[in-house]
Design a protein around this motif. Structure first.
Motif, mmCIF file in Angstrom:
data_model
loop_
_atom_site.group_PDB
_atom_site.id
_atom_site.type_symbol
_atom_site.label_atom_id
_atom_site.label_comp_id
_atom_site.label_asym_id
_atom_site.label_seq_id
_atom_site.Cartn_x
_atom_site.Cartn_y
_atom_site.Cartn_z
ATOM 1 N N MET A 436 0.841 -1.200 0.000
ATOM 2 C CA MET A 436 0.000 0.000 0.000
ATOM 3 C C MET A 436 0.878 1.253 0.000
ATOM 4 O O MET A 436 0.648 2.202 -0.762
ATOM 5 N N GLU A 469 -8.065 -1.822 -1.103
ATOM 6 C CA GLU A 469 -7.168 -0.676 -0.940
ATOM 7 C C GLU A 469 -6.083 -0.643 -2.020
ATOM 8 O O GLU A 469 -5.689 0.436 -2.493
ATOM 9 N N CYS A 473 -5.468 2.233 -4.866
ATOM 10 C CA CYS A 473 -4.191 2.896 -5.172
ATOM 11 C C CYS A 473 -3.913 2.875 -6.670
ATOM 12 O O CYS A 473 -3.446 3.865 -7.251
ATOM 13 N N ILE A 501 -13.981 2.987 -1.717
ATOM 14 C CA ILE A 501 -12.601 3.466 -1.875
ATOM 15 C C ILE A 501 -12.224 3.513 -3.351
ATOM 16 O O ILE A 501 -11.664 4.506 -3.849
#
Length: 704
Positions: A436, A469, A473, A501
């Motif tokens: 991440m 997540e 990104c 997200i």
């Protein structure tokens, strides 16, 4: 060797004795506990025994070595013996090597050499054991030379003694060379070698040696297993610890309390408290070492109530258990304080907390150092975060990840990538959070190709399945680079339904690049998942405003009002002289409000001289007259915080501001110019990253 003359007890001072015949002397020796009693028995031996090498005298000497304050007396007796035999001396050497003063063994050895008593191969193991116990490298090396001269250096027991000596003296390479030359190795030799690596803090080498031992068909005993588990505990090597636990279960090794306690320590030190608790519950009776380990383990992961529950079960609490519990409370407290500083971005208070941590003795506590890295990074002092990282005596994957993430949020993707590769070189396996951090760094630096490589590496080399997540990104990475169609294709290829997200990342990119059609699509998908998501409504409203579709803006705002959905208010904080001051847009509540707005007027006038013109496009997304927009944009919270900072700091200082929302384009330009005109370094932390302004340039290179 000079010896104190022997003062034999006077027969007149002896009390009537119950020892009437020398056949009773052995039983009397076993019950003797004081030096005066020993002297009485010695006197009786002198009356009844003529041969100084008699087994009774040997038994007397060996018994003497185990009594407190009796060694010198016994050695005085030994020195009176004129005719010594090798076997007799070897027995004395063995007893002394096991005594509380093993260095005395060499007094007997010196007398043997002086009196010409033959030193045979049975003499060396005791002498070498004594050398190891006192870490006597000089004595060990002299014995090595003497044994080689006599030809005893090929004896496996003598060789084992030399391996022990060099290992005990920290000469682990010499110890290993001798070990490798041995033709016969028993469990004792393997145990010595593994323990030598452990004592030298070469824990990985100890694990390798353990595997070699198993491959040589030598079954490790409980002592070896305890040592190797301790190595796993020291390095927090949960994988190896579990493997050894499985080996113990497979081989049906009977676990004593010590081995079981060591297993508990492995799991507790590795943060696997469920397994530690499972083993602890089986430990009957529990012991203070295992109990203290459990207290420390729970404290380390912040479960202070669980730690206190175990502490309360201790019937007799010692200093160590009290210290563990107090340390747990202190550690959790410090972690909470560090976290508070991180959220506030209050660097002055963060530095004070760091000093306090050092003074309290927590400077080498791994979780606290990891938290300090995060704290300094979030307070804008990346250099101090790196100093904490570099000084850490031990690092784990959290340490590396915290530092990589720190570089990422400060826009230093090159350093983040360099550290990522260094982490791999040092055999520290990255986890999902590490990826991440590195993907985030690539996203904010526009490194699309590198980000794609990292994303592929995560699955191909490390078998880490990407989560929401990670996809978020990657969508952000494509979106910032205006590769919106590629971002949408990635979303459509996801193995699970995208969450808020992922859609939020695409929606933000659409706002930046003014893609109304795709923005509407992303907003609809997001609002299907969370109808009251204020950010989605605001972003959609902003996209319409950018396109001049004010009717649509009105509809969105009306819907928000009817549903009770309110936009998060923009706010900025600045720390001066240890105090945190907070500002909202158009703020009038600060005690120095008049000075602040006067300073704002002054700053705007100075900046206009170098070309500044308030830019309301993309900054004030409501249907106002152009002049009204320009007025509002000048009252943004970060500008007010900055002007307050200019009132209180000297030229050349650094002003640090924390903003809860993304910094707008006009404020970004405004702050860049202030850094140049006022010759000031300004650090702004907004919702997603840090901006370092200096000499009219921002670290983000206007890519944010």
């Amino acid at each position: 060797m000079n010896q104190t003359p022997l003062a034999f007890p006077s027969r007149q001072t002896l009390k009537p004795t119950t020892i009437n015949h020398h056949n009773h002397l052995p039983s009397a020796l076993t019950s003797t506990t004081t030096l005066p009693q020993l002297k009485q028995i010695h006197c009786q031996i002198l009356k009844t025994v003529l041969n100084h090498s008699n087994p009774l005298l040997l038994e007397f000497l060996i018994s003497s070595f185990s009594l407190p304050n009796s060694l010198d007396y016994a050695l005085s007796v030994f020195n009176q013996i004129s005719e010594l035999e090798t076997h007799f001396c070897n027995q004395v050497l063995r007893a002394l090597s096991r005594s509380i003063q093993p260095e005395k063994t060499f007094l007997v050895y010196e007398k043997m050499r002086k009196d010409g008593v033959v030193v045979d191969r049975f003499s060396f193991p005791s002498l070498l054991k004594a050398s190891a116990r006192i870490s006597g490298l000089k004595q060990g090396m002299e014995l090595h030379g003497f044994a080689s001269k006599l030809g005893f250096d090929v004896d496996p027991y003598v060789q084992t003694g030399f391996v022990r000596v060099y290992a005990a003296c920290g000469r682990i390479l010499e110890s290993r060379l001798l070990f490798d030359k041995m033709l016969q190795r028993d469990i004792v030799t393997w145990s010595i070698m593994i323990d030598g690596y452990y004592q030298s803090q070469l824990y990985d080498e100890a694990l390798v040696m353990f595997e070699e031992m198993k491959n040589s068909n030598m079954e490790p005993d409980r002592l070896v297993l305890t040592t190797i588990l301790s190595a796993c505990s020291r390095t927090r090597n949960l994988k190896s610890g579990k493997a050894i636990h499985d080996y113990i279960m497979k081989k049906n090794v009977v676990m004593d309390a010590h081995l079981q306690s060591t297993l508990i320590t492995v799991y507790a030190n590795c943060g696997s408290m469920d397994m530690a608790q499972h083993l602890y519950d089986k430990l009957r009776p529990s012991n203070i070492i295992a109990t203290t380990t459990m207290i420390t383990g729970y404290s380390r992961i912040g479960k202070i109530e669980a730690a206190r529950s175990i502490f309360d079960q201790i019937s007799e609490k010692d200093l160590v258990s009290w210290s563990a519990m107090i340390s747990g409370y202190a550690r959790v407290t410090m972690l909470s304080v560090i976290s508070a500083c991180s959220q506030l971005g209050a660097l002055d208070q963060a530095e004070w907390v760091h000093i306090l941590i050092k003074n309290l003795g927590f400077g080498n506590v791994l979780p606290i150092n990891n938290a300090l890295i995060d704290m300094y990074a979030k307070c804008g002092n990346l250099a101090e975060a790196k100093r904490v990282f570099d000084k850490m005596p031990k690092r784990n994957v959290i340490s590396w990840t915290s530092m990589i993430t720190g570089f990422g949020i400060h826009g230093d993707a090159d350093s983040a990538l360099r550290l990522f590769h260094q982490m791999k070189d040092e055999k520290i396996e990255p986890n999902a959070v590490t990826f991440m951090g590195i993907l985030y760094a690539c996203s904010h630096a526009g490194l699309v190709d590198m980000g794609c490589q990292i994303f592929a590496l995560m699955t191909s080399d490390y078998k880490i399945a990407p989560q929401q997540e990670h996809y978020g990104c990657m969508v952000d990475l494509f979106g910032r680079a205006n590769l919106l169609r590629e971002a949408l294709e990635l979303i459509e290829s996801m193995p699970f339904p995208p969450n808020v997200i992922v859609w939020g990342a695409l929606l933000s990119a659409c706002k930046v690049h003014n893609d109304v059609e795709l923005g509407e699509f992303a907003a609809k998908r997001l609002l299907d998942l969370d109808p009251e998501h204020d950010g989605a409504h605001v972003q959609l409203s902003n996209i319409y405003a950018e396109a001049g579709r004010w009717n649509d803006v009105g509809e969105v705002r009306k819907f928000m009002k009817n549903q009770g959905i309110s936009k998060e208010k923009g706010g900025s904080r600045i720390e001066l002289n240890g105090q945190v001051h907070e500002f909202l847009v158009r703020d009038k509540n600060h005690p120095q409000v008049n000075e602040i707005y006067e300073k704002l007027d002054e700053v705007v006038n100075k900046l206009k001289l170098v070309g500044y013109a308030p830019n309301s496009t993309g900054s004030v997304l409501v249907d106002l007259e152009e002049e009204e927009k320009k007025e509002v944009v000048l009252w943004h919270s970060e500008k007010l915080a900055l002007c307050y900072g200019l009132l209180g700091v000297e030229k050349g200082s650094c002003i640090r501001i924390v903003k809860n929302l993304r910094v707008c384009e006009d404020c970004h330009t405004f702050i860049k110019l202030v850094s140049k005109v006022y010759e000031m370094e300004i650090v702004v932390r907004d919702r997603s990253r840090f901006h370092h302004y200096k000499d009219g340039v921002c670290s983000c290179k206007d890519y944010w």
